[in-house]
Design a protein around this motif. Structure first.
Motif, PDB file in Angstrom:
ATOM      1  N   ALA A 186       0.851  -1.191   0.000  1.00  8.38           N
ATOM      2  CA  ALA A 186       0.000   0.000   0.000  1.00  8.38           C
ATOM      3  C   ALA A 186       0.886   1.240   0.000  1.00  8.38           C
ATOM      4  CB  ALA A 186      -0.916   0.013   1.221  1.00  8.38           C
ATOM      5  N   LYS A 187       0.424   2.288  -0.676  1.00 11.09           N
ATOM      6  CA  LYS A 187       1.136   3.567  -0.715  1.00 11.09           C
ATOM      7  C   LYS A 187       0.135   4.707  -0.580  1.00 11.09           C
ATOM      8  CE  LYS A 187       5.211   2.353  -3.453  1.00 11.09           C
ATOM      9  NZ  LYS A 187       6.020   2.665  -4.657  1.00 11.09           N
ATOM     10  N   TYR A 188       0.576   5.733   0.118  1.00 12.01           N
ATOM     11  CA  TYR A 188      -0.256   6.925   0.261  1.00 12.01           C
ATOM     12  C   TYR A 188       0.641   8.148   0.328  1.00 12.01           C
ATOM     13  CZ  TYR A 188      -3.516  10.336   2.154  1.00 12.01           C
ATOM     14  OH  TYR A 188      -4.264  11.457   2.352  1.00 12.01           O
ATOM     15  N   PHE A 189       0.469   9.023  -0.617  1.00 11.61           N
ATOM     16  CA  PHE A 189       1.205  10.281  -0.667  1.00 11.61           C
ATOM     17  C   PHE A 189       2.725  10.023  -0.664  1.00 11.61           C
ATOM     18  CE2 PHE A 189       2.152  14.672   1.013  1.00 11.61           C
ATOM     19  CZ  PHE A 189       1.690  15.324  -0.124  1.00 11.61           C
ATOM     20  N   GLY A 190       3.140   9.024  -1.456  1.00  7.53           N
ATOM     21  CA  GLY A 190       4.562   8.730  -1.590  1.00  7.53           C
ATOM     22  C   GLY A 190       5.144   7.884  -0.479  1.00  7.53           C
ATOM     23  N   LEU A 191       4.347   7.516   0.519  1.00  4.41           N
ATOM     24  CA  LEU A 191       4.835   6.713   1.636  1.00  4.41           C
ATOM     25  C   LEU A 191       4.109   5.369   1.627  1.00  4.41           C
ATOM     26  CD1 LEU A 191       6.442   6.472   4.310  1.00  4.41           C
ATOM     27  CD2 LEU A 191       4.462   7.472   5.466  1.00  4.41           C
ATOM     28  N   GLY A 192       4.881   4.278   1.687  1.00  5.74           N
ATOM     29  CA  GLY A 192       4.240   2.973   1.644  1.00  5.74           C
ATOM     30  C   GLY A 192       5.191   1.830   1.932  1.00  5.74           C
ATOM     31  N   GLY A 193       4.644   0.653   1.876  1.00  2.00           N
ATOM     32  CA  GLY A 193       5.424  -0.550   2.126  1.00  2.00           C
ATOM     33  C   GLY A 193       4.758  -1.736   1.461  1.00  2.00           C
ATOM     34  N   SER A 194       5.490  -2.844   1.414  1.00  2.00           N
ATOM     35  CA  SER A 194       4.954  -4.044   0.776  1.00  2.00           C
ATOM     36  C   SER A 194       5.618  -5.276   1.367  1.00  2.00           C
ATOM     37  CB  SER A 194       5.186  -4.007  -0.741  1.00  2.00           C
ATOM     38  OG  SER A 194       6.576  -4.039  -1.028  1.00  2.00           O
ATOM     39  N   THR A 195       4.944  -6.384   1.220  1.00  2.00           N
ATOM     40  CA  THR A 195       5.488  -7.669   1.631  1.00  2.00           C
ATOM     41  C   THR A 195       5.171  -8.692   0.557  1.00  2.00           C
ATOM     42  OG1 THR A 195       5.429  -9.417   3.317  1.00  2.00           O
ATOM     43  CG2 THR A 195       3.401  -8.199   2.950  1.00  2.00           C
ATOM     44  N   LYS A 196       6.154  -9.558   0.276  1.00  2.00           N
ATOM     45  CA  LYS A 196       5.996 -10.612  -0.717  1.00  2.00           C
ATOM     46  C   LYS A 196       6.457 -11.931  -0.110  1.00  2.00           C
ATOM     47  CE  LYS A 196       7.050  -7.457  -4.558  1.00  2.00           C
ATOM     48  NZ  LYS A 196       7.982  -7.211  -5.702  1.00  2.00           N
ATOM     49  N   TYR A 197       5.905 -13.005  -0.605  1.00  4.98           N
ATOM     50  CA  TYR A 197       6.330 -14.318  -0.124  1.00  4.98           C
ATOM     51  C   TYR A 197       6.243 -15.335  -1.264  1.00  4.98           C
ATOM     52  CZ  TYR A 197       1.322 -15.389   0.191  1.00  4.98           C
ATOM     53  OH  TYR A 197      -0.004 -15.582  -0.102  1.00  4.98           O
ATOM     54  N   ARG A 198       7.045 -16.378  -1.118  1.00  4.64           N
ATOM     55  CA  ARG A 198       7.048 -17.474  -2.089  1.00  4.64           C
ATOM     56  C   ARG A 198       7.285 -18.781  -1.350  1.00  4.64           C
ATOM     57  NH1 ARG A 198      11.819 -18.049  -6.326  1.00  4.64           N
ATOM     58  NH2 ARG A 198      12.656 -19.346  -4.647  1.00  4.64           N
ATOM     59  N   MET A 199       6.601 -19.830  -1.770  1.00  2.00           N
ATOM     60  CA  MET A 199       6.740 -21.127  -1.114  1.00  2.00           C
ATOM     61  C   MET A 199       7.119 -22.191  -2.141  1.00  2.00           C
ATOM     62  SD  MET A 199       3.985 -23.155   1.291  1.00  2.00           S
ATOM     63  CE  MET A 199       3.919 -21.766   2.433  1.00  2.00           C
ATOM     64  N   ASP A 200       8.234 -22.868  -1.881  1.00  2.00           N
ATOM     65  CA  ASP A 200       8.666 -24.010  -2.686  1.00  2.00           C
ATOM     66  C   ASP A 200       8.492 -25.283  -1.861  1.00  2.00           C
ATOM     67  OD1 ASP A 200       9.379 -22.044  -4.469  1.00  2.00           O
ATOM     68  OD2 ASP A 200      11.506 -22.103  -3.964  1.00  2.00           O
ATOM     69  N   GLN A 201       8.768 -26.416  -2.479  1.00  2.00           N
ATOM     70  CA  GLN A 201       8.609 -27.685  -1.762  1.00  2.00           C
ATOM     71  C   GLN A 201       9.646 -28.707  -2.222  1.00  2.00           C
ATOM     72  OE1 GLN A 201       4.643 -29.565  -0.650  1.00  2.00           O
ATOM     73  NE2 GLN A 201       5.256 -30.938  -2.281  1.00  2.00           N
TER      74      GLN A 201
END
Length: 250
Positions: free
Chosen positions: A160-175
């Motif tokens: 999410a971003k608002y007025f140039g300020l934001g963050g994010s999270t990503k994930y991946r799962m292998d097996q």
């Protein structure tokens, strides 16, 4: 925005960055330590003591997938999983206290050393047959290996971003999937086979700010951290679980 506010914001940003630097340096300069104990290892160590140990031979327990590391837009010849799985299996068998692993992977080296010992005994006038006992015979042969490495089973993220300020999270799962089977060396019959799987989790968290604080003055800050579950520990956990299931599943 007043100039003193700009100075305060810049000071806070520099303080945050400088505060993170020692922590990052500490993470990268850890001293050598024992390999951390997995949940499967604790389960293996909690097995009841056997009435008698089984002599077992492991000739080869290797990566059978041929999978290389998935790198975008790059040809990689680095394997996706560790190639030392035979060593990990022998360690798991030893830790279980149910098995006595016999050296078979380095059998040629063992035979060469025995020839040297025999020649030394004969040179000193000793009877090599009496001084050098025969090699132990295995009650079981364990075969198998890593039979599956599936990538991107689950992928996702949130940002999410608002007025140039934001963050994010990503994930991946292998097996990773491991197969282990016990073979009777006298008849060649496969007595039991088990398959175990273990997921590999990768996560990325990032945050940043991108905005003009005033005309022709742009403030841009980015921070983030990525964590990847060590493949070696994942393979070790799957192997230890396979050894436990070999003993305690019907």
């Amino acid at each position: 925005m007043p100039s003193y506010t700009h100075s305060l914001v810049l000071f806070l940003l520099l303080t945050a960055i400088s505060g993170c630097s020692p922590k990052m340096a500490t993470l990268m300069s850890k001293p050598a330590e024992l390999t951390q104990q997995t949940a499967s290892k604790r389960e293996l160590l909690s097995l009841p003591s056997p009435k008698g140990q089984i002599k077992v031979a492991v000739y080869s327990f290797r990566d059978q997938t041929g999978q290389y590391k998935p790198l975008p837009n790059v040809s990689s010849f680095s394997t996706a999983v560790t190639q030392g799985t035979t060593t990990l299996l022998i360690q798991a068998l030893k830790d279980s206290k149910w098995f006595i692993p016999l050296e078979r992977e380095g059998l040629q080296n063992l035979l060469t050393e025995r020839k040297i010992i025999r020649a030394t005994l004969e040179k000193n006038g000793l009877d090599a047959k009496q001084q050098l006992p025969p090699l132990d015979v295995a009650n079981l042969i364990l075969e198998g290996g890593i039979v599956g490495y599936d990538t991107n089973l689950v992928t996702g993220g949130l940002g999410a971003k608002y007025f140039g300020l934001g963050g994010s999270t990503k994930y991946r799962m292998d097996q990773i999937t491991v197969n282990l089977r016990a073979v009777d060396p006298r008849s060649g019959q496969v007595l039991k086979t088990v398959s175990t799987s273990k997921t590999v989790l990768s996560r990325e968290i990032s945050a940043g700010i991108f905005r003009f604080v005033e005309f022709k003055r742009l403030l841009e800050v980015e921070m983030g951290v990525t964590t990847n579950e060590p493949i070696q520990l994942v393979v070790q956990g799957a192997i230890e679980k396979a050894v436990t299931c070999l003993l305690y599943t019907s």
